[in-house]
Write an enzyme that holds these catalytic residues in place. Structure first.
Site, PDB file in Angstrom:
ATOM      1  N   LYS A 175       0.890  -1.176   0.000  1.00  0.00           N
ATOM      2  CA  LYS A 175       0.000   0.000   0.000  1.00  0.00           C
ATOM      3  C   LYS A 175       0.918   1.213   0.000  1.00  0.00           C
ATOM      4  CE  LYS A 175      -1.823   2.950   2.166  1.00  0.00           C
ATOM      5  NZ  LYS A 175      -1.695   4.400   1.904  1.00  0.00           N
ATOM      6  N   GLY A 226       7.321   5.056   7.986  1.00  0.00           N
ATOM      7  CA  GLY A 226       6.510   6.279   8.051  1.00  0.00           C
ATOM      8  C   GLY A 226       6.613   6.897   9.431  1.00  0.00           C
ATOM      9  N   SER A 227       5.558   7.598   9.825  1.00  0.00           N
ATOM     10  CA  SER A 227       5.619   8.353  11.080  1.00  0.00           C
ATOM     11  C   SER A 227       5.469   7.425  12.298  1.00  0.00           C
ATOM     12  CB  SER A 227       4.504   9.393  11.109  1.00  0.00           C
ATOM     13  OG  SER A 227       3.251   8.746  11.120  1.00  0.00           O
ATOM     14  N   THR A 230       1.702   6.712  13.156  1.00  0.00           N
ATOM     15  CA  THR A 230       1.058   5.649  12.370  1.00  0.00           C
ATOM     16  C   THR A 230       1.658   4.291  12.732  1.00  0.00           C
ATOM     17  OG1 THR A 230       0.663   7.232  10.592  1.00  0.00           O
ATOM     18  CG2 THR A 230       0.440   4.923  10.016  1.00  0.00           C
ATOM     19  N   GLY A 231       2.953   4.262  13.002  1.00  0.00           N
ATOM     20  CA  GLY A 231       3.597   3.012  13.414  1.00  0.00           C
ATOM     21  C   GLY A 231       2.966   2.457  14.688  1.00  0.00           C
ATOM     22  N   GLU A 248       9.964   1.068  10.647  1.00  0.00           N
ATOM     23  CA  GLU A 248      11.048   2.034  10.441  1.00  0.00           C
ATOM     24  C   GLU A 248      10.394   3.405  10.506  1.00  0.00           C
ATOM     25  OE1 GLU A 248      13.203   4.454   9.639  1.00  0.00           O
ATOM     26  OE2 GLU A 248      13.399   3.958   7.512  1.00  0.00           O
ATOM     27  N   CYS A 282      14.332   9.825   6.461  1.00  0.00           N
ATOM     28  CA  CYS A 282      14.207   9.484   7.885  1.00  0.00           C
ATOM     29  C   CYS A 282      15.534   9.662   8.611  1.00  0.00           C
ATOM     30  CB  CYS A 282      13.657   8.076   8.059  1.00  0.00           C
ATOM     31  SG  CYS A 282      14.499   6.849   7.080  1.00  0.00           S
ATOM     32  N   GLU A 379      10.775  16.227  14.604  1.00  0.00           N
ATOM     33  CA  GLU A 379      11.364  15.846  13.320  1.00  0.00           C
ATOM     34  C   GLU A 379      10.815  16.791  12.260  1.00  0.00           C
ATOM     35  OE1 GLU A 379      10.003  12.137  11.512  1.00  0.00           O
ATOM     36  OE2 GLU A 379      11.979  11.895  10.625  1.00  0.00           O
TER      37      GLU A 379
HETATM   38  P1  NDP Z   1       2.272   8.475   7.686  1.00  0.00           P
HETATM   39  O1  NDP Z   1       2.970   7.678   8.696  1.00  0.00           O
HETATM   40  O2  NDP Z   1       0.892   8.907   7.969  1.00  0.00           O
HETATM   41  O3  NDP Z   1       2.194   7.672   6.292  1.00  0.00           O
HETATM   42  C1  NDP Z   1       3.040   6.618   5.919  1.00  0.00           C
HETATM   43  C2  NDP Z   1       2.220   5.512   5.259  1.00  0.00           C
HETATM   44  O4  NDP Z   1       1.264   4.971   6.184  1.00  0.00           O
HETATM   45  C3  NDP Z   1       1.392   5.973   4.062  1.00  0.00           C
HETATM   46  O5  NDP Z   1       1.339   4.948   3.090  1.00  0.00           O
HETATM   47  C4  NDP Z   1       0.044   6.199   4.688  1.00  0.00           C
HETATM   48  O6  NDP Z   1      -0.999   6.176   3.763  1.00  0.00           O
HETATM   49  C5  NDP Z   1      -0.046   5.016   5.623  1.00  0.00           C
HETATM   50  N1  NDP Z   1      -1.040   5.152   6.683  1.00  0.00           N
HETATM   51  C6  NDP Z   1      -1.601   6.278   7.207  1.00  0.00           C
HETATM   52  N2  NDP Z   1      -2.456   5.974   8.209  1.00  0.00           N
HETATM   53  C7  NDP Z   1      -2.433   4.613   8.318  1.00  0.00           C
HETATM   54  C8  NDP Z   1      -3.092   3.682   9.174  1.00  0.00           C
HETATM   55  N3  NDP Z   1      -3.949   4.091  10.108  1.00  0.00           N
HETATM   56  N4  NDP Z   1      -2.816   2.376   9.034  1.00  0.00           N
HETATM   57  C9  NDP Z   1      -1.951   1.937   8.102  1.00  0.00           C
HETATM   58  N5  NDP Z   1      -1.305   2.780   7.251  1.00  0.00           N
HETATM   59  C10 NDP Z   1      -1.541   4.092   7.358  1.00  0.00           C
HETATM   60  O7  NDP Z   1       3.185   9.681   7.307  1.00  0.00           O
HETATM   61  P2  NDP Z   1       2.753  11.090   6.696  1.00  0.00           P
HETATM   62  O8  NDP Z   1       2.734  10.963   5.252  1.00  0.00           O
HETATM   63  O9  NDP Z   1       1.494  11.605   7.319  1.00  0.00           O
HETATM   64  O10 NDP Z   1       3.952  12.004   7.179  1.00  0.00           O
HETATM   65  C11 NDP Z   1       3.925  12.538   8.493  1.00  0.00           C
HETATM   66  C12 NDP Z   1       5.285  12.536   9.135  1.00  0.00           C
HETATM   67  O11 NDP Z   1       5.816  11.212   9.118  1.00  0.00           O
HETATM   68  C13 NDP Z   1       6.339  13.360   8.422  1.00  0.00           C
HETATM   69  O12 NDP Z   1       6.266  14.678   8.807  1.00  0.00           O
HETATM   70  C14 NDP Z   1       7.600  12.689   8.877  1.00  0.00           C
HETATM   71  O13 NDP Z   1       7.955  13.229  10.116  1.00  0.00           O
HETATM   72  C15 NDP Z   1       7.225  11.238   9.037  1.00  0.00           C
HETATM   73  N6  NDP Z   1       7.604  10.411   7.900  1.00  0.00           N
HETATM   74  C16 NDP Z   1       8.644   9.561   8.072  1.00  0.00           C
HETATM   75  C17 NDP Z   1       9.077   8.798   7.027  1.00  0.00           C
HETATM   76  C18 NDP Z   1      10.234   7.880   7.162  1.00  0.00           C
HETATM   77  O14 NDP Z   1      10.886   7.561   6.173  1.00  0.00           O
HETATM   78  N7  NDP Z   1      10.514   7.382   8.361  1.00  0.00           N
HETATM   79  C19 NDP Z   1       8.449   8.870   5.701  1.00  0.00           C
HETATM   80  C20 NDP Z   1       7.313   9.755   5.645  1.00  0.00           C
HETATM   81  C21 NDP Z   1       6.932  10.491   6.715  1.00  0.00           C
HETATM   82  P3  NDP Z   1      -1.554   7.539   3.143  1.00  0.00           P
HETATM   83  O15 NDP Z   1      -0.394   8.353   2.704  1.00  0.00           O
HETATM   84  O16 NDP Z   1      -2.296   7.001   1.990  1.00  0.00           O
HETATM   85  O17 NDP Z   1      -2.352   8.186   4.228  1.00  0.00           O
END
Ligand code: NDP
Length: 476
Positions: A175, A226-227, A230-231, A248, A282, A379
């Site tokens: 996804k 991701g964030s 959400t993790g 991660e 990240c 961050e």
């Molecule tokens: P998110 O953690 O929200 O998104 C990352 C992924 O998770 C996307 O595919 C997102 O889908 C998906 N997602 C969102 N909500 C859920 C859920 N409830 N269950 C399962 N999957 C979900 O990151 P953001 O895009 O909102 O970015 C926010 C912050 O995260 C940034 O400011 C940064 O600090 C951090 N970040 C860190 C990253 C890293 O590499 N460690 C990468 C990106 C962001 P969708 O986009 O479709 O909502």
């Protein structure tokens, strides 16, 4: 790039079939223009279920494939990525914004990581081999793996998730971020050419689709980048069926410049590693601690490099620095910079002309602020670097460690022995000396504290996609 704007080109893949989304379409915005770049199929929750059912059925055959067969298939996938390298790089620029040369590096990284993962072997440990008995420890695939990827390095991170999972014998449903699904859809199309139906699926949608997938009872493992927020959410959804997790998450990496550092040697590298992908990485360097004796000189050097950047559309040949990927992130980074300046910080750079449309922020070097400032505490994930002054190295180490995150950190010095002494005191999963944010396919990478669980890359990363199984053979 006219072909990229064709509406029906971006479909889901479920059970080996390319299909439209039952939830309609998603608008994909080009961050360099803030206008519609493409439309992409949007999956319904029922389609997530279909993908899981197909994956479960496909697992039976895929896990029985020999290791040699799976290795050969991964090499064929790498060939496919190579063949479509130009399209993939252009898609990354279109949806993510980074300069074309960096997108091309991302594609090359995807090829290299796929080939390296193809070559990995799962070990078989012989625990006992006596007259009566032989005991072996094997590593078996888990089953259906859900991969949830973010918008900063969409192709690269999808490859980091998908390839080791497939290599170990799992089936995968990806996804991608709803902001950047295009290159990942193309990647899955390439993978689909080489694997049986159901081994790879891709469902595009918002957080709801991610949640339905990551909490699905028939998913055995979730790998998420991701964030942290959400993790945590994914972790709570994994509790019911005790899913395996590799998380991660975010980072707030500190770099510490020791008083003996040669500023001319390190300034460019510090800039590159703090502003890698416009700071949307990240493990980018996000807080820089500099000894008071070198503080002004290094800050000025970094500001000069920042001011020399050409900020613009990633497809333009002269661009060295692209936009922030999405409006939410743009607003967040702008607010962090404004907050710091309101509290007395000085922006030494960031005054160049920016394109009128698009989510552009010039690389911003901030001085004269303290650790309590939000831009230091949080961050930023964008083009800003706070530079902080220290007097004693012990104090700098303590301040670097005073973070909820623990992804990476770095020490910058000409004295490698001293650097190593201080590196060992940093609370993070990776420490670099005289560099930062460099990752390679053969070295494990993962975070401490709120930066994550588990590791990716190398044998350790491959084993995260398996379950240990002990085999007792009674010889009598
Ligand atoms: P998110 O953690 O929200 O998104 C990352 C992924 O998770 C996307 O595919 C997102 O889908 C998906 N997602 C969102 N909500 C859920 C859920 N409830 N269950 C399962 N999957 C979900 O990151 P953001 O895009 O909102 O970015 C926010 C912050 O995260 C940034 O400011 C940064 O600090 C951090 N970040 C860190 C990253 C890293 O590499 N460690 C990468 C990106 C962001 P969708 O986009 O479709 O909502």
């Amino acid at each position: 790039m006219q072909h990229i704007n064709m509406l029906n080109e971006f479909k889901l893949i479920i059970n080996g079939q390319s299909c439209l989304g039952e939830a309609g379409e998603l608008d994909i915005i080009n961050p360099a223009t803030a206008t519609l770049a493409a439309r992409c199929a949007k999956a319904s929750i029922a389609q997530v279920d279909q993908a899981v059912t197909a994956a479960k059925a496909a697992f039976k055959g895929w896990q029985r494939c020999s290791h040699e067969e799976r290795k050969s298939i991964l090499h064929k996938i790498a060939d496919g990525i190579e063949k479509h390298a130009e399209t993939l790089a252009e898609l990354i620029v279109l949806e993510q914004g980074k300069p074309l040369a960096l997108a091309q590096m991302e594609v090359q990284g995807a090829i290299g990581w796929t080939r390296y993962t193809a070559g990995l072997d799962l070990p078989v440990e012989i625990i006992e081999d006596s007259e009566q008995k032989r005991i072996e420890r094997h590593y078996q695939p888990l089953g259906v793996v859900a991969s949830i990827t973010p918008w900063n390095w969409p192709l690269m991170i999808a490859v980091w998730h998908i390839m080791p999972a497939l290599r170990a014998g799992n089936v995968v449903i990806n996804k991608p971020s709803e902001f950047t699904p295009l290159a990942t859809l193309k990647l899955c199309e390439i993978i689909q050419q080489e694997v049986p139906a159901g081994v790879i699926s891709i469902v595009v949608g918002d957080g709801e689709v991610g949640e339905a997938l990551s909490s699905h009872p028939d998913v055995q493992k979730v790998v998420f980048t991701g964030s942290t927020r959400t993790g945590q959410h994914i972790m709570s959804g994994a509790v019911k069926t005790l899913k395996h997790l590799t998380l991660e998450l975010g980072g707030n990496d500190a770099g510490i410049v020791l008083p003996d550092a040669d500023l001319d040697q390190i300034a460019n590298r510090i800039f590159d590693m703090a502003f890698l992908n416009g700071g949307q990485t990240c493990a980018a360097l996000k807080r820089l601690y500099v000894h008071e004796s070198q503080y002004d000189a290094l800050a000025q050097k970094l500001a000069d490099i920042a001011n020399a950047q050409v900020v613009g559309d990633g497809m333009a040949a002269e661009t060295t620095f692209g936009p922030v990927q999405n409006k939410l992130q743009y607003d967040k980074v702008k607010a962090l910079i404004a907050d710091a300046i309101a509290q007395g910080a000085k922006a030494l750079s960031g005054n160049q002309m920016l394109p009128e449309q698009g989510y552009f922020i010039a690389p911003t070097i901030l001085t004269g602020l303290d650790d309590a400032c939000r831009v230091v505490q949080e961050e930023q994930f964008g083009p800003v670097l706070p530079i902080l002054k220290y007097q004693s190295i012990d104090d700098a180490i303590a301040r670097a460690n005073a973070s909820e995150f623990g992804l990476g950190g770095s020490i910058w010095s000409q004295d490698l022995k001293a650097a190593q002494f201080y590196a060992a005191q940093l609370q993070c999963g990776t420490v670099w000396i005289n560099t930062h944010a460099e990752v390679v396919p053969h070295a494990a990478f993962g975070g401490w504290k709120m930066s994550g669980i588990g590791a990716e890359f190398g044998l350790e990363g491959l084993l995260e996609n398996t379950i240990g199984q002990t085999l007792h053979i009674n010889k009598n």
